[in-house]
Design an enzyme around this catalytic site. Sequence first.
Site, PDB file in Angstrom:
ATOM      1  N   CYS A  32       0.832  -1.205   0.000  1.00  0.00           N
ATOM      2  CA  CYS A  32       0.000   0.000   0.000  1.00  0.00           C
ATOM      3  C   CYS A  32       0.867   1.256   0.000  1.00  0.00           C
ATOM      4  CB  CYS A  32      -0.913  -0.034   1.231  1.00  0.00           C
ATOM      5  SG  CYS A  32      -1.778   1.511   1.554  1.00  0.00           S
ATOM      6  N   CYS A  35       0.006   3.960   2.617  1.00  0.00           N
ATOM      7  CA  CYS A  35       0.422   3.536   3.959  1.00  0.00           C
ATOM      8  C   CYS A  35       1.860   3.971   4.234  1.00  0.00           C
ATOM      9  CB  CYS A  35       0.315   2.022   4.100  1.00  0.00           C
ATOM     10  SG  CYS A  35      -1.354   1.367   3.893  1.00  0.00           S
TER      11      CYS A  35
END
Length: 354
Positions: A32, A35
């Site tokens: 991700c 993230c």
Amino acid sequence: MGSPINITSKEQFNNLLSSSTFVVADFHAQWCGPCHAIAPVYEQLSAQLSRPNRIAFTKIDVDQQQEIAKAYGVTAYVSVEQSTYKWVTASFKDVKANPARMPTFIVFERGRPTNTIRGADPSKLNQVIRKLATEASKSEASGGSAEGSSSGATWIGAATPKGYSDITEEYDVKGLELLNRDSDFGTARTLLEPSKPSALGNGKGKDGGSDWVESDTDEQLMLFIPFKSTLKVHSLQITSLPPSEGEDDEVPMRPKTIHLYTNRSHVLGFDEADDIPPVQAVTLEAGDWDPKTGTAKIDLRFVKFQSVFSLNIFVVDGDGDGEKTRVDRIRIFGEAGEKREMGKLEKIGDDQGE
């Protein structure tokens, strides 16, 4: 002060929820991009604001800790190239149309989720966590504890059992029922309110009414609690704060004998309950009640409460010679599982009995 704690097991996370007043969980994934982008902001907040037993910052990899992520409804929409990941439940069209939901930040207070931030929004994350730190400081300064504080946190009458959390909020309000209650007092929902009981010096009840329940024609009460998810129920806490002798013309009693029934499709009638063996029968003695909070802890036979989607709590009688029983609060502790499709509950046969 310190770095976020990497969660490597469900037990570790549950222990942290029990030992820290506030826990911030960063649900993330290695693949991700957002993230990784917000990680330095999160780590800086952790370094500045984490405090032992007060505020803990954690990181939870959704691919490594799928059970934890699923328990709190964390999913991810990723790019089409990443769509072979089992976390993706949307169609290709949905994946393209929806923004990323990773990372997901969840704030827990005394084991209960209270705030969720989806996506990499540094401004919102910073705002929520700094507000949390302010509330934690106020609670600490006022001596906030398991008995509750003035900060508006969920009140708990005794310590949260180690490794578990308060899952009372998992109840489905639409199906909640309480038989034989005196209409001059509270309702079924009153028993599950997160607030501190007024009898402990928290002012009047909600809307000026009584924030406790009393039985009507005799000492018996029957509470039916359907749940929004399937639970593992570890224990219960029941709070009963009747006035002292002489403060009331008719002093109600505390519950003494309690029968518990799981996974019924409806509230049990009193005659019906008498014909069904309870999953567990409990007898509370005078010494079981905490003198400060009026709370008794009920440890359950955990193996019999592993997949619970409804609970009937039958107060069979009270401790004394009175005609009425009083209950102020009920708290449920354990683990919340997957969300259940709401609809007609399936009745489990009598093999659930003792």
